[in-house]
Design a protein around this motif. Structure first.
Motif, PDB file in Angstrom:
ATOM      1  N   VAL A   1       0.921  -1.245  -0.148  1.00  0.00           N
ATOM      2  CA  VAL A   1      -0.061  -0.046  -0.031  1.00  0.00           C
ATOM      3  C   VAL A   1       0.806   1.167  -0.178  1.00  0.00           C
ATOM      4  O   VAL A   1       0.474   2.224  -0.717  1.00  0.00           O
ATOM      5  N   ASN A   2       1.899   1.182   0.971  1.00  0.00           N
ATOM      6  CA  ASN A   2       2.722   2.361   0.772  1.00  0.00           C
ATOM      7  C   ASN A   2       3.433   2.861  -0.653  1.00  0.00           C
ATOM      8  O   ASN A   2       3.658   4.045  -1.101  1.00  0.00           O
ATOM      9  N   ASN A   3       3.978   1.387  -0.694  1.00  0.00           N
ATOM     10  CA  ASN A   3       4.628   1.843  -2.162  1.00  0.00           C
ATOM     11  C   ASN A   3       3.806   2.185  -3.326  1.00  0.00           C
ATOM     12  O   ASN A   3       4.289   3.332  -4.169  1.00  0.00           O
ATOM     13  N   ALA A   4       2.515   1.744  -3.338  1.00  0.00           N
ATOM     14  CA  ALA A   4       1.510   2.325  -4.437  1.00  0.00           C
ATOM     15  C   ALA A   4       1.384   3.823  -4.330  1.00  0.00           C
ATOM     16  O   ALA A   4       1.214   4.603  -5.092  1.00  0.00           O
TER      17      ALA A   4
ATOM     18  N   ILE B   1      -8.602   2.860  -2.634  1.00  0.00           N
ATOM     19  CA  ILE B   1      -9.673   3.316  -2.607  1.00  0.00           C
ATOM     20  C   ILE B   1      -9.335   4.432  -1.495  1.00  0.00           C
ATOM     21  O   ILE B   1      -9.705   5.752  -1.696  1.00  0.00           O
ATOM     22  N   PHE B   2      -9.356   4.168  -0.432  1.00  0.00           N
ATOM     23  CA  PHE B   2      -9.320   5.128   0.866  1.00  0.00           C
ATOM     24  C   PHE B   2      -7.833   6.008   0.519  1.00  0.00           C
ATOM     25  O   PHE B   2      -8.125   7.203   1.215  1.00  0.00           O
ATOM     26  N   GLU B   3      -6.911   5.304  -0.085  1.00  0.00           N
ATOM     27  CA  GLU B   3      -5.635   6.185  -0.066  1.00  0.00           C
ATOM     28  C   GLU B   3      -6.010   7.295  -1.087  1.00  0.00           C
ATOM     29  O   GLU B   3      -5.652   8.526  -0.832  1.00  0.00           O
ATOM     30  N   TYR B   4      -6.729   6.791  -2.313  1.00  0.00           N
ATOM     31  CA  TYR B   4      -7.122   8.050  -3.219  1.00  0.00           C
ATOM     32  C   TYR B   4      -8.065   9.110  -2.616  1.00  0.00           C
ATOM     33  O   TYR B   4      -7.507  10.182  -2.885  1.00  0.00           O
ATOM     34  N   ALA B   5      -9.098   8.606  -1.810  1.00  0.00           N
ATOM     35  CA  ALA B   5      -9.746   9.830  -1.195  1.00  0.00           C
ATOM     36  C   ALA B   5      -8.927  10.507  -0.027  1.00  0.00           C
ATOM     37  O   ALA B   5      -9.223  11.839  -0.122  1.00  0.00           O
ATOM     38  N   GLN B   6      -7.788  10.064   0.567  1.00  0.00           N
ATOM     39  CA  GLN B   6      -7.064  10.970   1.277  1.00  0.00           C
ATOM     40  C   GLN B   6      -6.289  11.640   0.849  1.00  0.00           C
ATOM     41  O   GLN B   6      -5.892  12.965   0.918  1.00  0.00           O
ATOM     42  N   LEU B   7      -5.440  11.328  -0.369  1.00  0.00           N
ATOM     43  CA  LEU B   7      -4.809  12.256  -1.234  1.00  0.00           C
ATOM     44  C   LEU B   7      -5.660  13.450  -2.050  1.00  0.00           C
ATOM     45  O   LEU B   7      -4.982  14.419  -2.122  1.00  0.00           O
TER      46      LEU B   7
END
Length: 462
Positions: A273-276, A307-313
């Motif tokens: 997840v972090n790398n992506a 999906i949640f990484e996207y929303a946070q960024l």
């Protein structure tokens, strides 16, 4: 050659030539990858700037890489999951593409059934063997793009393919050109990029693909594949393990546009997840994922996580329907028979369940204190309390309010007589030597019995 960068408002040098370095012996980076030791992370303290693309998105490999580590999905399962991925993606295509195998009649049937749905997102793409016959199959089915394996580390070029670097590049370019001539857009999977000679092979090969793109007018995507999960995001880490360095180099040294760079990560060192996320931050428009992270060995980057990484960024879900994530988890558990580890974020049964009494007390006062976000709103999963000897009256009160869906004036307080009676029963269970959690069924039974005795009808209307 100088170019003015409108993002940074600076003149930048972009004319840097990196010729293919032909070597007699493979460069296996033994200082970093001694097979008898744990891999090492080295630093040269060279930093590259963040360069977030104007648009970022997710691509899916549930039906390709996600099928390589488990029994194959049935056609019905693939079509059902594809429906849910479509709904999760939303109208703006947060999940832009979904990748399928085409090897078997069953896979082809699933592709046809998914194509019949006529969805714009995710667009169906494929992964095939690099042959004229398979290119023709892609075109015949009606797909616009396919993935092609182009291994790029000397581990693969020398040890698996028994080629030199020049032979590998010539072979790959011929295959990609053949794909283009067939009328299919190529997506080149740079396998094992985190063990590859970046400036001696990756950049010159990627540059050659960009030249081919310019000659033919057909876009050539590059998928940077962290096949073994070696990628790291530490500032100043050296290539080939540096995720920021890889993405920066593909864009700035090989000239690959943001929208043609995609990251594909594995989770061998718990970094998927972090790398992506760093791949997005440093210039890749796409990150490749699978549902629940199911894939080779330790798996791929979990789609639901990104999906949640996207929303946070981005500060928005951009139309993605996250409530579908719970439906996907339920489908895997109940229909496919896949056991999701209970502590898995967003999809595990215990991900928003608390057991500690002090946490339960905070939840009873305001669930925002101990819940990461409104999980009821975004996942159709209200925060829950698991009742044990540490839950206290606050935990029992919260469990009752959630289980019976009590709102407003109906909500019970931790000082309610019924709550105190249930708490006494729970304490008695553990005083007698119980070591397991109290089940929902047991709690419902004791609550209903107590409610009858206290003549509290609201529990009995459920």
């Amino acid at each position: 050659m100088l170019e003015f960068n409108k993002k940074t408002n600076l003149l930048e040098s972009i004319a840097q030539e990196y010729p293919l370095e032909e070597v007699k012996d493979p460069n296996l980076f033994r200082d970093y990858f001694s097979y008898e030791d744990i891999p090492k992370v080295a630093f040269n303290r060279r930093l590259v700037p963040m360069d977030v693309p104007d648009d970022i998105w997710i691509t899916d490999t549930t039906f390709r890489d996600g099928q390589q580590s488990r029994e194959p999905y049935t056609v019905e399962q693939m079509t059902m999951l594809f429906d849910m991925i479509h709904r999760l993606s939303g109208p703006n295509g947060v999940i832009k593409m979904s990748e399928f195998f085409l090897y078997t009649k069953k896979d082809q049937e699933a592709v046809y059934k998914c194509l019949e749905k006529g969805y714009q997102f995710p667009e169906i793409t494929s992964w095939i063997r690099a042959s004229q016959k398979d290119f023709e199959l892609v075109k015949e089915i009606g797909l616009k793009e396919t993935g092609i394996l182009v291994s790029c580390s000397d581990y693969h070029i020398f040890k698996k393919m028994h080629m030199t670097r020049r032979q590998a590049v010539d072979h790959y370019l011929a295959v990609v050109r053949e794909c283009i001539e067939t009328g299919v857009k190529p997506r080149c999977h740079f396998e094992d990029i985190t063990r590859a000679d970046f400036y001696g092979f990756v950049v010159p090969f990627a540059s050659a693909l960009m030249d081919l793109m310019e000659d033919t007018g057909v876009p050539v995507k590059i998928r940077a594949c962290d096949t073994m999960g070696y990628g790291v995001t530490y500032p100043g880490a050296v290539l080939p393990r540096s995720v920021p360095g890889i993405i920066y180099g593909l864009h700035n040294h090989a000239g690959v546009p943001h929208e043609l760079i995609e990251w594909h990560g594995h989770n061998d060192f718990y970094r998927a997840v972090n790398n992506a996320s760093y791949a997005w931050l440093y210039g890749a428009s796409g990150v490749n994922c699978s549902l629940l992270g199911i894939g080779e060995r330790t798996g791929n980057t979990p789609l639901e996580a990104m999906i949640f990484e996207y929303a946070q960024l981005k500060g928005t879900l951009n139309g993605a329907d996250t409530t579908v994530i719970t439906e996907i988890a339920d489908y895997y558990q109940n229909e496919i028979g896949y056991d999701i580890p209970p502590m898995t974020p967003f999809v595990g049964k215990n991900f928003n369940v608390t057991r500690a009494g002090i946490h339960a007390d905070g939840l009873l006062k305001d669930e925002e204190i101990y819940n990461i976000f409104d999980t009821d709103k975004f996942l159709n999963r209200p925060v829950k309390i698991a009742i044990s000897n540490t839950s206290g009256t606050s935990g029992i009160a919260h469990w009752i309010n959630v289980f019976y869906n009590f709102k407003g004036a109906d909500m019970v307080d931790k000082k309610d007589e019924l709550v105190e009676i249930v708490k006494e029963w729970v304490d008695e269970q553990y005083n007698e030597g119980r070591v397991t959690m109290i089940t929902d069924g047991e709690l419902e039974s004791i609550v209903n019995e107590t409610a009858v005795r206290l003549k509290q009808d609201k529990y009995l209307r459920r």
